[in-house]
Motif scaffolding. Sequence first.
Motif, mmCIF file in Angstrom:
data_model
loop_
_atom_site.group_PDB
_atom_site.id
_atom_site.type_symbol
_atom_site.label_atom_id
_atom_site.label_comp_id
_atom_site.label_asym_id
_atom_site.label_seq_id
_atom_site.Cartn_x
_atom_site.Cartn_y
_atom_site.Cartn_z
ATOM 1 N N TRP A 6 0.809 -1.228 0.000
ATOM 2 C CA TRP A 6 0.000 0.000 0.000
ATOM 3 C C TRP A 6 0.838 1.273 0.000
ATOM 4 O O TRP A 6 0.309 2.367 0.186
ATOM 5 C CB TRP A 6 -0.954 -0.015 1.199
ATOM 6 N N HIS A 7 2.159 1.180 -0.214
ATOM 7 C CA HIS A 7 2.993 2.373 0.020
ATOM 8 C C HIS A 7 2.749 3.494 -0.991
ATOM 9 O O HIS A 7 3.005 4.660 -0.693
ATOM 10 C CB HIS A 7 4.486 2.012 0.094
ATOM 11 N N THR A 8 2.266 3.184 -2.179
ATOM 12 C CA THR A 8 2.066 4.216 -3.205
ATOM 13 C C THR A 8 0.679 4.842 -3.114
ATOM 14 O O THR A 8 0.545 6.069 -3.189
ATOM 15 C CB THR A 8 2.278 3.635 -4.614
ATOM 16 N N THR A 9 -0.339 4.017 -2.954
ATOM 17 C CA THR A 9 -1.718 4.512 -2.989
ATOM 18 C C THR A 9 -2.257 4.878 -1.618
ATOM 19 O O THR A 9 -3.165 5.698 -1.511
ATOM 20 C CB THR A 9 -2.659 3.435 -3.563
ATOM 21 N N ILE B 69 5.380 4.043 6.560
ATOM 22 C CA ILE B 69 6.059 3.813 5.278
ATOM 23 C C ILE B 69 5.510 4.760 4.212
ATOM 24 O O ILE B 69 6.262 5.343 3.416
ATOM 25 C CB ILE B 69 5.937 2.334 4.834
ATOM 26 N N PHE B 70 4.201 4.938 4.202
ATOM 27 C CA PHE B 70 3.567 5.833 3.228
ATOM 28 C C PHE B 70 4.129 7.250 3.333
ATOM 29 O O PHE B 70 4.526 7.852 2.328
ATOM 30 C CB PHE B 70 2.047 5.835 3.443
ATOM 31 N N ILE B 71 4.201 7.774 4.551
ATOM 32 C CA ILE B 71 4.629 9.171 4.704
ATOM 33 C C ILE B 71 6.153 9.298 4.628
ATOM 34 O O ILE B 71 6.669 10.291 4.103
ATOM 35 C CB ILE B 71 4.032 9.815 5.982
ATOM 36 N N ALA B 72 6.888 8.293 5.096
ATOM 37 C CA ALA B 72 8.359 8.342 4.999
ATOM 38 C C ALA B 72 8.787 8.399 3.532
ATOM 39 O O ALA B 72 9.744 9.100 3.179
ATOM 40 C CB ALA B 72 8.978 7.125 5.695
ATOM 41 N N ASP B 73 8.073 7.672 2.677
ATOM 42 C CA ASP B 73 8.349 7.698 1.239
ATOM 43 C C ASP B 73 8.166 9.110 0.679
ATOM 44 O O ASP B 73 8.911 9.557 -0.188
ATOM 45 C CB ASP B 73 7.376 6.716 0.555
ATOM 46 N N TYR B 74 7.201 9.808 1.212
ATOM 47 C CA TYR B 74 6.865 11.147 0.720
ATOM 48 C C TYR B 74 7.826 12.217 1.219
ATOM 49 O O TYR B 74 8.162 13.153 0.488
ATOM 50 C CB TYR B 74 5.432 11.476 1.159
#
Length: 187
Positions: free
Chosen positions: A108-111, A123-128
């Motif tokens: 789910w890291h992209t969407t 992970i979602f926000i760290a990627d951003y």
Amino acid sequence: MNRATALEIVKEQLTGERYTHTLGVTETAVELAKLYGADVQKAETAAIFHDYAKFRSKSEMLDIIEEQKVSKEFPRYGDALLHAPAGAFLVEKEAGIKDKEILSAIYWHTTGQARMTLLEKIIFIADYIEPNRSFPGVEEVRKEAYHNLDSAIIMSLRNTIQFLLQKGQPVFPETLAAYNELVLEKK
Ligand code: DGI
Ligand code: FE
Ligand code: FE
Ligand code: FE
């Protein structure tokens, strides 16, 4: 799996620039895990592997989505989304990562999705916001992520959805669901 082994495996899959990004996501995810009380080890592993499939061919990723337990919706919304679910599958198959929480954070890291776990959110926000990211608005989200995780995610989703709308691209349903859920629940 220890950090050095994981990094070695991932380095072979990525370009130098993407590897640097991965190190940034890892550093950020570990910081956020400590701050918000998530499993630091799982955050580190999920971050290291999150873009594992970034350079796989479109046809390989489409085959995985066709054959594995991946939502058939992904390919309809653009090629940029495929590496996340395909990556979760490949990380399990090729690197032997079996932890479902880690694999879901990669998936789910992209969407994003509605009702994300703490690990998925990190992970979602760290990627951003990782330190190598530089685009308009990132600094504001970066700051917020260390104060209120959910409002930082709302900000990043708002930016991403706005960007997609401006380009006339479709928005993945779970991305909108994530946005709605967090806005509706916001305290
Ligand atoms: O792999 P990264 O570059 O580190 O970052 P990522 O996995 O977050 O991918 C970002 C890309 O995904 C970017 O080109 C925008 C696209 N994207 C994110 N959410 C959506 C989306 N594209 C569509 N069509 N719909 C979405 O909901
Ligand atoms: Fe990615
Ligand atoms: Fe992202
Ligand atoms: Fe990434």
